[in-house]
Write an enzyme that holds these catalytic residues in place. Structure first.
Site, PDB file in Angstrom:
ATOM      1  N   LYS A 272      11.326 -19.680 -55.493  1.00 52.55           N
ATOM      2  CA  LYS A 272      10.150 -20.163 -54.770  1.00 52.55           C
ATOM      3  C   LYS A 272       9.967 -19.418 -53.453  1.00 52.55           C
ATOM      4  O   LYS A 272       8.890 -18.903 -53.142  1.00 52.55           O
ATOM      5  CB  LYS A 272      10.259 -21.659 -54.500  1.00 52.55           C
ATOM      6  CG  LYS A 272       9.107 -22.172 -53.642  1.00 52.55           C
ATOM      7  CD  LYS A 272       9.450 -23.498 -53.004  1.00 52.55           C
ATOM      8  CE  LYS A 272       8.438 -23.832 -51.922  1.00 52.55           C
ATOM      9  NZ  LYS A 272       8.760 -25.095 -51.234  1.00 52.55           N
ATOM     10  N   CYS A 363      -7.333 -36.479 -68.039  1.00 55.96           N
ATOM     11  CA  CYS A 363      -5.929 -36.424 -67.620  1.00 55.96           C
ATOM     12  C   CYS A 363      -5.089 -37.297 -68.541  1.00 55.96           C
ATOM     13  O   CYS A 363      -5.322 -38.510 -68.630  1.00 55.96           O
ATOM     14  CB  CYS A 363      -5.778 -36.891 -66.172  1.00 55.96           C
ATOM     15  SG  CYS A 363      -4.053 -36.982 -65.616  1.00 55.96           S
TER      16      CYS A 363
END
Length: 386
Positions: A272, A363
């Site tokens: 990351k 969703c």
């Protein structure tokens, strides 16, 4: 001016870097600012920092999160105990920087090489990870473009904490070389730490002239530890900051690495942070920056899964690999900023605000996460007492 656009795209780094703008602009010229920094660097050099290492060990024990296992333990041996065998089986690639404390490392070239080789081997061993650098090969989920457009229309980033600070001029007044090191240190300190705490820590380093590799290398580790407190795992981070400064001086002439592989070899740097620094410092996009918000939302939307299964990904790094298989590269930068704001304001970790969300019809996780029975019981008991 590389950072002007890049930093505004990554609000975490931009917020950290922008915290120092007012004080940095107060200097009349850059040369006078450098001379002030040089005068404040009369710190005693201390080559023995074992005491700081000892302190870091005790701090790491109180964490309930899983510790990183030394990369040295990953090397095959002829004989090992049952406990060592179990530890090896439990180890699974490089943990994400957001999800685990820093691992202890001696920062030598050999240890950093082993760390990088381990990451490369785990990448090559995974069928999904083998296509990390190739965008658009996977099958995109249904309605993904409609979902992104719906989130954009909600404009979650305008109300998100990450957008509370102006970012358009962050770090642009620094010389390129100093700015890149500034980005690296700020990003290292930001993991598992709130933005305002990281910003204050970086500002204290600047006030004491400790934002160059030369200055940090000469400073006592205890001094750095005191200045960055109370960032998360501040003792371990002070150790890593010293090691990173030494590596930048010895191997990169005071600059920072400019490739993903070289950044991953630095102490305390995982995928990351490496992708984030690579983009913000060098304007080079080689991967998606996936934090806990992006990881959580992508799983709720059903956008990612473990290779060959329908199970949710278990770490931000797994999410990054799965997401990069189908998401067009043109969206790799924007997706972080969009989903972080969405995750802070609407699709929150606990009890997401599905009632105010405009994409609930498409969703798969809408209205499925409700308060636990225990929390409902506590509310009931509390209301009865009233």
């Amino acid at each position: 001016m590389i950072l002007t656009g890049a930093a505004s795209t990554f609000p975490i780094v931009a917020r950290v870097l922008n915290a120092m703008n007012r004080r940095m602009y107060a200097a009349t010229t850059l040369s006078s600012a450098k001379s002030i920094s040089a005068e404040s660097l009369n710190l005693r050099s201390d080559s023995n920092s074992e005491a700081a290492h000892g302190a870091s060990e005790s701090e790491t024990r109180v964490s309930l999160r899983k510790k990183r296992i030394k990369q040295d333990d990953l090397e095959p041996v002829k004989k090992c105990s049952a406990r060592e065998t179990k530890a090896r089986k439990d180890m699974c690639g490089l943990p994400d920087i957001e999800d685990s404390p820093y691992k202890k490392t001696n920062g030598t070239a050999s240890s950093r090489t082993r760390k990088l080789n381990s990451y490369i081997k785990s990448t090559e061993a995974s069928p999904s990870a083998s296509s990390i650098k190739t965008a658009g090969l996977g099958i995109p989920p249904e309605n993904w473009e409609k979902v992104l457009e719906g989130i954009r229309k909600m404009k979650p980033s305008e109300e998100a904490p990450v957008n509370a600070v102006e970012c358009d001029r962050t770090g642009s007044f620094l010389p390129p070389k100093e700015r890149r090191f500034y980005v690296l240190i700020g990003t290292l300190l930001s993991s598992q730490t709130k933005e305002h705490i990281t910003g204050a820590a970086v500002e204290r380093l600047h006030q004491n002239g400790l934002l160059t590799p030369e200055a940090i290398d000469k400073a006592d580790e205890s001094t750095i530890k005191e200045l960055i407190y109370p960032v998360g795992f501040y003792t371990r981070k002070a150790t890593n900051v010293k090691k990173v400064a030494k590596i930048c001086l010895m191997e990169y002439d005071g600059d920072i690495p400019r490739t993903l592989e070289e950044l991953l070899s630095l102490p305390g740097v995982g995928p990351k942070i490496a992708h984030l620094v690579l983009h913000v410092a060098w304007n080079d996009v080689q991967g998606i920056c996936v934090d806990t918000h992006v990881h959580r939302i992508c799983n709720r939307l059903g956008w990612v899964s473990k290779p060959g299964t329908k199970q949710k990904t278990s770490s931000p790094e797994e999410t990054r690999v799965a997401l990069q298989q189908w998401l067009p590269k043109g969206e790799w930068v924007a997706i972080n900023f969009l989903l972080v704001g969405f995750g802070q304001t609407i699709c929150t970790p606990l009890r997401p605000h599905c009632g105010t969300c405009s994409i609930t019809e498409i969703c798969p996780s809408a209205f499925k996460e409700t308060p636990s029975t225990s929390s409902k019981l506590k509310k009931s008991i509390k209301s009865k007492k009233l």
